[in-house]
Design a protein around this motif. Structure first.
Motif, PDB file in Angstrom:
ATOM      1  N   CYS A  77       0.827  -1.211   0.000  1.00  0.00           N
ATOM      2  CA  CYS A  77       0.000   0.000   0.000  1.00  0.00           C
ATOM      3  C   CYS A  77       0.856   1.254   0.000  1.00  0.00           C
ATOM      4  O   CYS A  77       0.348   2.352   0.268  1.00  0.00           O
ATOM      5  N   ALA A  78       2.143   1.103  -0.285  1.00  0.00           N
ATOM      6  CA  ALA A  78       3.066   2.239  -0.233  1.00  0.00           C
ATOM      7  C   ALA A  78       4.041   2.142  -1.400  1.00  0.00           C
ATOM      8  O   ALA A  78       5.169   1.673  -1.247  1.00  0.00           O
ATOM      9  N   PRO A  79       3.643   2.584  -2.586  1.00  0.00           N
ATOM     10  CA  PRO A  79       4.497   2.404  -3.767  1.00  0.00           C
ATOM     11  C   PRO A  79       5.821   3.145  -3.688  1.00  0.00           C
ATOM     12  O   PRO A  79       6.838   2.639  -4.178  1.00  0.00           O
ATOM     13  N   ALA A  80       5.849   4.329  -3.089  1.00  0.00           N
ATOM     14  CA  ALA A  80       7.121   5.050  -2.969  1.00  0.00           C
ATOM     15  C   ALA A  80       8.082   4.284  -2.063  1.00  0.00           C
ATOM     16  O   ALA A  80       9.280   4.175  -2.353  1.00  0.00           O
ATOM     17  N   LEU A  81       7.559   3.730  -0.979  1.00  0.00           N
ATOM     18  CA  LEU A  81       8.384   2.922  -0.089  1.00  0.00           C
ATOM     19  C   LEU A  81       8.870   1.670  -0.800  1.00  0.00           C
ATOM     20  O   LEU A  81      10.038   1.269  -0.665  1.00  0.00           O
ATOM     21  N   ALA A  82       7.988   1.031  -1.570  1.00  0.00           N
ATOM     22  CA  ALA A  82       8.374  -0.165  -2.308  1.00  0.00           C
ATOM     23  C   ALA A  82       9.493   0.137  -3.299  1.00  0.00           C
ATOM     24  O   ALA A  82      10.418  -0.665  -3.480  1.00  0.00           O
ATOM     25  N   ALA A 239       0.365   3.894   4.262  1.00  0.00           N
ATOM     26  CA  ALA A 239       0.013   4.736   3.120  1.00  0.00           C
ATOM     27  C   ALA A 239       0.331   6.200   3.397  1.00  0.00           C
ATOM     28  O   ALA A 239       0.795   6.928   2.508  1.00  0.00           O
ATOM     29  N   GLU A 240       0.102   6.655   4.622  1.00  0.00           N
ATOM     30  CA  GLU A 240       0.452   8.029   4.988  1.00  0.00           C
ATOM     31  C   GLU A 240       1.964   8.228   4.980  1.00  0.00           C
ATOM     32  O   GLU A 240       2.465   9.266   4.531  1.00  0.00           O
ATOM     33  N   LEU A 241       2.702   7.229   5.463  1.00  0.00           N
ATOM     34  CA  LEU A 241       4.155   7.286   5.369  1.00  0.00           C
ATOM     35  C   LEU A 241       4.583   7.409   3.919  1.00  0.00           C
ATOM     36  O   LEU A 241       5.495   8.181   3.581  1.00  0.00           O
ATOM     37  N   ASP A 242       3.932   6.661   3.048  1.00  0.00           N
ATOM     38  CA  ASP A 242       4.276   6.703   1.632  1.00  0.00           C
ATOM     39  C   ASP A 242       4.055   8.093   1.045  1.00  0.00           C
ATOM     40  O   ASP A 242       4.842   8.575   0.228  1.00  0.00           O
ATOM     41  N   ARG A 243       2.981   8.738   1.498  1.00  0.00           N
ATOM     42  CA  ARG A 243       2.722  10.106   1.018  1.00  0.00           C
ATOM     43  C   ARG A 243       3.839  11.041   1.458  1.00  0.00           C
ATOM     44  O   ARG A 243       4.272  11.915   0.708  1.00  0.00           O
ATOM     45  N   LEU A 244       4.320  10.851   2.683  1.00  0.00           N
ATOM     46  CA  LEU A 244       5.441  11.648   3.175  1.00  0.00           C
ATOM     47  C   LEU A 244       6.686  11.405   2.321  1.00  0.00           C
ATOM     48  O   LEU A 244       7.356  12.360   1.891  1.00  0.00           O
ATOM     49  N   LEU A 245       6.998  10.126   2.071  1.00  0.00           N
ATOM     50  CA  LEU A 245       8.191   9.816   1.295  1.00  0.00           C
ATOM     51  C   LEU A 245       8.092  10.376  -0.125  1.00  0.00           C
ATOM     52  O   LEU A 245       9.075  10.899  -0.671  1.00  0.00           O
TER      53      LEU A 245
END
Length: 397
Positions: A77-82, A239-245
């Protein structure tokens, strides 16, 4: 138990892991970053000077609770993190022991193993007293500069002319833990993902020369504690972490890099007495024990005079294979904390109880909040100690 969590149930991830001090640990991150920024006299065992060549501004973001073995679940659920996790510069590090937030924050900030800096657990007995120091509620007693005597990497950077900032929750400004881990940096408060992104990016351009920004994001850990790893709430936090990243990577100046790491992993502990021992409900576990410190995955037992051997025998008998129960000297000699100076030894219990697999030792009367938790950390399994280092820069994302 969810399918996404299933890899963490494999026997290899639930076996004890050893901290890799001086090889690939959280304490090795900032010394390497400072070397890359041109600060002399440090060490770079992680080889950061190579990927950070030409970079003059670095954000080091610590994501509370983001374990290496949780990246696949979070990445769903976190594509930027992935993307970062699949990148060329992604690698596994370890925390120190125990794998708990205060200990790890200070290891990151000082570049030293826990034994050296003295923040050796979540709850610590203040030697010579029966008082308990909860590091997350620490103000100025004891004095942070005495309790944690080492200079921080931020102080070292500032002395070398690097512009240094710390961006974290406003309520952490001036706390004992902040001073112990991050003295030397200008503190900037930020609440929520959007404000954190704004403050981190603004701090990156606060100076004209080399710049270091240390950031902290707590929400994934909180969701894991209360609702469990891979719960809907945990996935929402990911998902919120991903938005931050995503905002940070998009907003990096051309000479800047983002380094993401963590303080520990996390695992879910099943409900019910089969996995959850309660030392406040079992008189056998209180016999001969003067003060109980630590946390549910690693307990420090400070014993009454001449009671240590009996306490070890009793706890081994009650907990059986659910925990390793050893005297302090054995763990110190084996190097679990790194070198421990004499003034820090008494902060470790006379007896140390290291929970195995998915077991915990709760204290229903003195720590009632922990009885309601789903996710735990603070132990010594691979899934708790393994954390990521993920590196992004505008030139190679």
């Amino acid at each position: 138990m969810t399918d996404a969590e299933a890899p963490a149930t494999r026997a290899d991830l639930l076996r004890p892991a050893r901290p890799e001090y001086g090889v690939a640990s959280l304490a090795d991150v900032l010394p390497g970053v400072l070397t890359a920024l041109g600060v002399a006299g440090g060490r770079d065992v992680l080889g950061l000077a190579g990927p950070l060549a030409g970079v003059r501004r670095v954000v080091v973001l610590l994501v509370d609770g983001l374990g290496w073995h949780q990246l696949p679940a979070a990445g769903d659920c976190a594509p930027a993190l992935a993307t970062l996790a699949a990148g060329r510069y992604a690698r596994r590090l370890t925390t120190g022991f125990p794998s708990t937030t205060p200990t790890s924050l200070v290891s990151l900030g000082t570049g030293a193993p826990p034994g050296a800096h003295g923040v050796l657990g979540f709850h610590s007995r203040i030697p010579g007293t029966d008082r308990m120091l909860t590091h997350t509620q620490w103000t100025d007693d004891p004095d942070p500069s005495w309790w944690q005597p080492l200079p921080t990497q931020l102080e070292r950077a500032a002395a070398a002319g690097v512009t240094v900032s710390v961006v974290s929750r406003p309520e952490f400004a001036g706390s004992g833990l902040t001073v112990a881990a991050n003295r030397g940096g200008v503190f900037l408060g930020a609440t929520g993902v959007d404000e954190l992104a704004v403050e981190l990016l603004a701090a990156l351009t606060a100076g004209d020369g080399p710049t270091l920004v240390s950031g902290y994001h707590p929400d994934l850990d909180r969701a894991g504690h209360v609702f469990g790893v891979d719960s809907p709430q945990w996935r929402s936090a990911a998902a919120e972490l991903d938005r931050l990243l995503g905002r940070l990577v998009e907003g990096l100046p051309p000479d800047a890099a983002l380094l993401v790491t963590a303080d520990h992993g996390q695992l879910n502990v099943p409900a019910g007495p089969a996995y959850r021992f309660d030392l406040d409900a079992d008189a056998r576990l209180r016999a001969g024990v003067r003060v109980v410190a630590g946390e549910p995955r690693v307990r420090y037992l400070h014993t009454e005079p001449a009671a240590t051997a009996d306490v070890v025998a009793t706890w081994r008998g009650v907990l059986g294979p659910a925990a390793v129960v050893v005297e302090r000297a054995e763990l110190v000699e084996a190097g679990w904390f790194g070198p421990v100076p004499a003034q820090h030894l008494a902060r470790i219990g006379d007896v140390v109880v290291i929970c195995q697999e998915r077991f915990v030792v709760l204290a229903s009367e003195s720590e009632p909040g922990a009885t309601r938790l789903v996710g735990f950390h603070g132990g010594a399994t691979e899934v708790e100690l393994a954390i990521p280092m993920l590196l992004a820069a505008q030139s190679f994302v």
